[in-house]
Design a protein around this motif. Structure first.
Motif, PDB file in Angstrom:
ATOM      1  N   SER A   1      -1.671   7.770   6.440  1.00 11.97           N
ATOM      2  CA  SER A   1      -2.725   6.602   6.140  1.00 11.97           C
ATOM      3  C   SER A   1      -1.973   5.923   4.930  1.00 11.97           C
ATOM      4  N   THR A   2      -2.806   4.926   4.316  1.00 14.14           N
ATOM      5  CA  THR A   2      -2.253   4.090   3.482  1.00 14.14           C
ATOM      6  C   THR A   2      -3.379   3.869   2.451  1.00 14.14           C
ATOM      7  N   ARG A   3      -3.186   3.578   1.276  1.00 10.76           N
ATOM      8  CA  ARG A   3      -4.191   3.381   0.391  1.00 10.76           C
ATOM      9  C   ARG A   3      -3.585   2.393  -0.685  1.00 10.76           C
TER      10      ARG A   3
ATOM     11  N   PRO B   1       0.871  -1.202   0.077  1.00 16.86           N
ATOM     12  CA  PRO B   1       0.177  -0.051   0.082  1.00 16.86           C
ATOM     13  C   PRO B   1       0.909   1.314   0.010  1.00 16.86           C
TER      14      PRO B   1
END
Length: 433
Positions: free
Chosen positions: A220-222, A205
């Motif tokens: 944050s991660t995506r 990610p």
């Protein structure tokens, strides 16, 4: 259809028909079919593959290099099991990927080559490789010794082979370039440089940092989309250009291997049966000549036994002859033996003459000598006739003289005569008891 495609289709049709003929060959002994059950199963699968106009792509590599993830990314759906556990793939799995023209392309996932119980799983991988038209070998770093050996083994099958550096997202661009160059250098004798590619089937990610109005950072991660476009394009290019021919070639090569194995097994069975029959006739002729109380008629009886031997050998090799033909064959062999072994035949005739002069009283004295020579003569006739049938009822370029001479050069006369004397002595002793 292009002329090249038409030729490829004709080749594929011809191989498919030859596979069917090999599978259905009624002359193959049941014992051979049982011994080669796995090979016949593979032939049936190959025939179904050709009949269904399918192209097969298989993946290989160590555990946890992302083989299943690569296939899932190519299919754009999660079909193959993935996970953190060592050796998630326990058997070969398959699913349809796409269609190229009239051909359905199926992909095969396989267990890792270094898994526990690796021998069984590597045999499974090799079985899938025999059916594959294109092989994807997946790694995630420089090749280990095990990986290189497996890659070399696959390259030796002469199937199109792509080496895929998976998890490429874990390397910086410069590192990735150096690693690809290293892989191309190490595998230069095994595959073409353009067949070494990179992919990120299940990329890590992406970390996203957001800064709010107060200047505070939030991480944050995506998820990131898989990057397998280069691999998909190269696979499609190869299969579109060479798929039908590859399918026909691979099936034809394997069918040829199985056919050779079947022929070797049948030859072994026939050879064993032939030697058993020859030994039986040797004993029968030796005894008949040794104990026949009527002078000279033993020679005629001996000749009749030789004719029966050749008649029997023809049936064993699936090349039956009439008794008249068998008699002519024995005559040809005997003439050559008489020319090449005059001394032996002189002993045979002299011992028979001795019976004539003594009115049969010297049978005990001459029985072993004459019976052993008769045994030896039948043994040689049997070996020469076997050679004749193995060659498809042909003497070969040197004719019967060369064939007889070759057999004589391979036969240890003294050991055969010793065997004959021992066997005949035992049989004659039993008959006197």
């Amino acid at each position: 259809m292009k002329p090249a495609d038409d030729a490829a289709q004709q080749a594929l049709d011809a191989v498919r028909d030859s596979l069917r003929d090999l599978i259905d060959d009624a002359d193959t002994p049941s014992s051979v079919r049982e011994a080669l059950q796995a090979e016949y199963s593979d032939l049936q699968t190959l025939w179904q593959k050709l009949e269904g106009n399918e192209l097969h792509v298989a993946v290989f590599g160590r555990v946890s290099v992302g083989k299943s993830s690569l296939l899932n990314a190519l299919l754009a759906r999660n079909v193959f099991a993935t996970g953190p556990l060592h050796g998630v793939t326990q058997r070969a799995d398959t699913d349809q990927w796409t269609r190229l023209g009239d051909s359905a392309v199926r992909v095969f996932d396989t267990p890792g080559i270094d898994e526990i119980d690796g021998q069984g799983r590597e045999r499974l991988a090799a079985q899938v490789a025999r059916r594959a038209d294109l092989v994807l070998f997946v790694c995630d770093a420089d090749l280990t010794q095990l990986e290189y050996a497996a890659l070399a083994q696959l390259a030796a099958t002469h199937r199109p082979l792509l080496l895929i550096l998976n998890k490429a997202d874990r390397y910086h661009q410069a590192e990735r370039a150096r690693l690809l160059d290293r892989l191309r250098e190490r595998t230069a004798t095994l595959l073409q440089p353009e067949h070494v590619l990179s992919a990120a089937a299940d990329p890590r990610p992406e970390t996203v940092v957001r800064i709010d109005a107060n200047g505070e950072e939030t991480e944050s991660t995506r998820p990131r989309a898989p990057d397998v476009a280069e691999v998909a394009a190269r696979v499609s290019e190869i299969l579109e250009r060479e798929g039908l021919l590859l399918s026909a070639l691979n099936a034809g090569l394997y069918a040829s291997e199985v056919s050779d194995t079947v022929a070797a097994r049948v030859a072994d069975i026939r050879s064993t049966a032939a030697q058993r029959v020859i030994r039986g006739y040797c004993l029968g002729k030796g005894l008949a000549v040794a104990i026949n109380p009527v002078p000279l008629t033993d020679l005629a009886a001996a000749a009749a036994l030789d004719v029966s031997l050749v008649f029997h050998l023809g049936r064993i090799y699936g090349l039956p002859v009439t008794r008249h033909e068998a008699g002519r064959l024995v005559g040809v062999i005997s003439l050559q033996l008489a020319a090449l072994m005059g001394a032996v035949w002189a002993v045979h005739a002299a011992s028979s003459l001795l019976k004539t002069l003594s009115a049969g009283l010297s049978v005990t004295v001459t029985a072993l000598a004459q019976g052993s020579v008769a045994w030896y003569a039948t043994y040689v006739i049997g070996q020469v006739a076997t050679r004749y049938f193995v060659n498809g009822r042909s003497w070969g370029p040197g004719g019967p003289k060369r064939a007889v001479n070759d057999v004589l050069s391979l036969v240890d006369r003294e050991s055969i005569l010793a065997e004959a004397r021992q066997a005949l002595t035992e049989r004659l002793r039993r008959q006197r008891q």
